[in-house]
Design an enzyme around this catalytic site. Structure first.
Site, PDB file in Angstrom:
ATOM      1  N   SER A   1       0.844  -1.190   0.000  1.00  0.00           N
ATOM      2  CA  SER A   1       0.000   0.000   0.000  1.00  0.00           C
ATOM      3  C   SER A   1       0.881   1.241   0.000  1.00  0.00           C
ATOM      4  O   SER A   1       1.613   1.491   0.961  1.00  0.00           O
ATOM      5  CB  SER A   1      -0.895   0.020   1.238  1.00  0.00           C
TER       6      SER A   1
ATOM      7  N   HIS B   1      -1.145  -1.267  -4.260  1.00  0.00           N
ATOM      8  CA  HIS B   1      -2.451  -0.966  -3.648  1.00  0.00           C
ATOM      9  C   HIS B   1      -2.508   0.549  -3.454  1.00  0.00           C
ATOM     10  O   HIS B   1      -1.672   1.134  -2.766  1.00  0.00           O
ATOM     11  CB  HIS B   1      -2.570  -1.701  -2.317  1.00  0.00           C
TER      12      HIS B   1
ATOM     13  N   ASP C   1      -4.598   3.688  -2.229  1.00  0.00           N
ATOM     14  CA  ASP C   1      -5.697   4.065  -1.332  1.00  0.00           C
ATOM     15  C   ASP C   1      -6.202   5.468  -1.644  1.00  0.00           C
ATOM     16  O   ASP C   1      -5.504   6.453  -1.424  1.00  0.00           O
ATOM     17  CB  ASP C   1      -5.213   4.011   0.123  1.00  0.00           C
TER      18      ASP C   1
ATOM     19  N   MET D   1      -8.866   8.237  -0.617  1.00  0.00           N
ATOM     20  CA  MET D   1      -9.752   8.624   0.497  1.00  0.00           C
ATOM     21  C   MET D   1     -10.265  10.041   0.270  1.00  0.00           C
ATOM     22  O   MET D   1      -9.498  10.915  -0.126  1.00  0.00           O
ATOM     23  CB  MET D   1      -8.984   8.592   1.825  1.00  0.00           C
TER      24      MET D   1
ATOM     25  N   HIS E   1      -8.192   1.170  -4.181  1.00  0.00           N
ATOM     26  CA  HIS E   1      -9.130   0.969  -3.072  1.00  0.00           C
ATOM     27  C   HIS E   1      -9.836   2.298  -2.826  1.00  0.00           C
ATOM     28  O   HIS E   1      -9.269   3.219  -2.254  1.00  0.00           O
ATOM     29  CB  HIS E   1      -8.317   0.488  -1.849  1.00  0.00           C
TER      30      HIS E   1
ATOM     31  N   MET F   1     -11.993   4.491  -1.090  1.00  0.00           N
ATOM     32  CA  MET F   1     -12.678   4.788   0.183  1.00  0.00           C
ATOM     33  C   MET F   1     -13.359   6.143   0.033  1.00  0.00           C
ATOM     34  O   MET F   1     -12.955   7.154   0.616  1.00  0.00           O
ATOM     35  CB  MET F   1     -11.651   4.771   1.329  1.00  0.00           C
TER      36      MET F   1
ATOM     37  N   MET G   1     -11.725  -5.902   4.942  1.00  0.00           N
ATOM     38  CA  MET G   1     -10.892  -4.985   5.735  1.00  0.00           C
ATOM     39  C   MET G   1     -10.576  -5.608   7.089  1.00  0.00           C
ATOM     40  O   MET G   1     -11.476  -6.095   7.780  1.00  0.00           O
ATOM     41  CB  MET G   1     -11.604  -3.645   5.949  1.00  0.00           C
TER      42      MET G   1
ATOM     43  N   ASP H   1      -6.644  -6.331   4.043  1.00  0.00           N
ATOM     44  CA  ASP H   1      -6.005  -5.011   4.079  1.00  0.00           C
ATOM     45  C   ASP H   1      -6.114  -4.426   5.477  1.00  0.00           C
ATOM     46  O   ASP H   1      -7.218  -4.236   5.986  1.00  0.00           O
ATOM     47  CB  ASP H   1      -6.714  -4.110   3.047  1.00  0.00           C
TER      48      ASP H   1
HETATM   49  C1  DX5 Z   1      -6.354   1.713   5.420  1.00  0.00           C
HETATM   50  C2  DX5 Z   1      -5.900   1.406   4.023  1.00  0.00           C
HETATM   51  C3  DX5 Z   1      -4.795   0.433   3.978  1.00  0.00           C
HETATM   52  C4  DX5 Z   1      -3.542   0.889   4.668  1.00  0.00           C
HETATM   53  C5  DX5 Z   1      -2.904  -0.315   5.281  1.00  0.00           C
HETATM   54  O1  DX5 Z   1      -7.532   2.413   5.373  1.00  0.00           O
HETATM   55  O2  DX5 Z   1      -6.951   0.869   3.265  1.00  0.00           O
HETATM   56  O3  DX5 Z   1      -4.520   0.032   2.646  1.00  0.00           O
HETATM   57  O4  DX5 Z   1      -2.603   1.496   3.833  1.00  0.00           O
HETATM   58  O5  DX5 Z   1      -1.815   0.082   6.038  1.00  0.00           O
HETATM   59  P1  DX5 Z   1      -1.072  -0.904   7.027  1.00  0.00           P
HETATM   60  O6  DX5 Z   1      -0.586  -2.074   6.223  1.00  0.00           O
HETATM   61  O7  DX5 Z   1       0.019  -0.083   7.577  1.00  0.00           O
HETATM   62  O8  DX5 Z   1      -2.086  -1.337   8.050  1.00  0.00           O
HETATM   63 ZN    ZN Z   2      -6.449  -0.056   1.332  1.00  0.00          ZN
END
Ligand code: DX5
Ligand code: ZN
Length: 245
Positions: free
Chosen positions: A9, A34, A36, A38, A75, A77, A167, A201
């Site tokens: 990620s 990956h 993310d 948001m 991903h 969010m 998750m 994840d």
């Molecule tokens: C959290 C993200 C993850 C995050 C995971 O909301 O969706 O992808 O980057 O980070 P780690 O591996 O540090 O928990």
């Molecule tokens: Zn993620």
């Protein structure tokens, strides 16, 4: 069993050096990245959007085939997942993974779509597939796995996800503690669907990978465990071995 995928990620990478950081983690043995996204509404944090994805895409060759090395696993969010499908496709997203919890409130974005007052997960899966991307569906810790059965049983393959993301933390931040309480969802999915791509994840690393692998996950996201490691290549190979064995 579906093939093992290690997807670092990039949330844990240095955002001022994102392109080179992506290229580097690929060289260190990553299969996918990956990514993310948001929006500050669906989760209490903001990262970046399609403009940044398009820029970092240039640092990693886009795969010619589905699921191949270099896949951008995005991903989403975000509160309005339908709204960003086309822009993310243009930016070079290969797999658009939206949250089940957000899939019922997407606003129509063009006059012809206004007839469809609300989107729903199956319609959104179809829409993503129609744009030429793989489609994933994610569930938060508070969402029961049972909401997915009807979707996974859809008779129309365009309305079935290519991947399910379970998750293992509350989405929004990297570096949180792994929630083993979510693993029965992975077990239930794996028991019914031997060939399904099941991604986990949140909180994955050398100390938690065995539990996730035993439950049946094959797509492993790891942010802080990879980017925070002294030897990221070693961590990636430990994660891979745990899933392969
Ligand atoms: C959290 C993200 C993850 C995050 C995971 O909301 O969706 O992808 O980057 O980070 P780690 O591996 O540090 O928990
Ligand atoms: Zn993620």
């Amino acid at each position: 069993a579906p093939k093992t995928v290690i997807a670092p990620s990039i949330l844990a990478a240095d955002f001022a050096e994102l392109g080179p950081a992506c290229a580097k983690t690929m060289k260190q043995g990553a299969d996918w990245l990956h990514v993310d996204i948001m929006d500050g509404h669906f989760v209490p944090n903001i990262t970046f959007g399609p403009a940044v994805v398009a820029k970092i895409r240039k640092h990693v060759d886009q795969p010619a085939e589905s699921f191949a090395r270099g896949t951008f696993d995005c991903h989403m969010m975000i509160a309005e997942p339908k709204k960003w499908v086309k822009d993310m496709k243009s930016a070079g997203c290969d797999l658009y993974c939206f949250h089940y919890e957000a899939a019922f409130s997407s606003a129509a974005e063009s006059p012809e779509e206004k007839t469809e007052e609300k989107t729903n997960p199956k319609a959104l899966l179809r829409y993503i597939h129609d744009q030429g991307m793989l489609a994933g569906i994610a569930i938060k810790p508070d969402t029961p796995v049972d909401v997915l059965w009807d979707i996974l049983e859809s008779s129309d393959e365009k309305e079935r996800p290519d991947m399910v993301l379970v998750m293992t933390v509350h989405p929004g931040f990297g570096g949180q503690k792994f929630m083993a309480s979510e693993l029965p969802k992975v077990q239930a999915l794996r028991a019914k669907y031997p060939e399904l791509n099941i991604e986990v994840d949140g909180g994955l690393g050398v100390g938690t990978i065995d539990q996730a692998a035993d439950a049946g996950a094959n797509v492993i996201v790891a942010g802080s465990a990879v980017f925070g490691a002294k030897d990221p290549s070693e961590v990636i190979s430990v994660l891979r071995k745990a899933v392969d064995d």
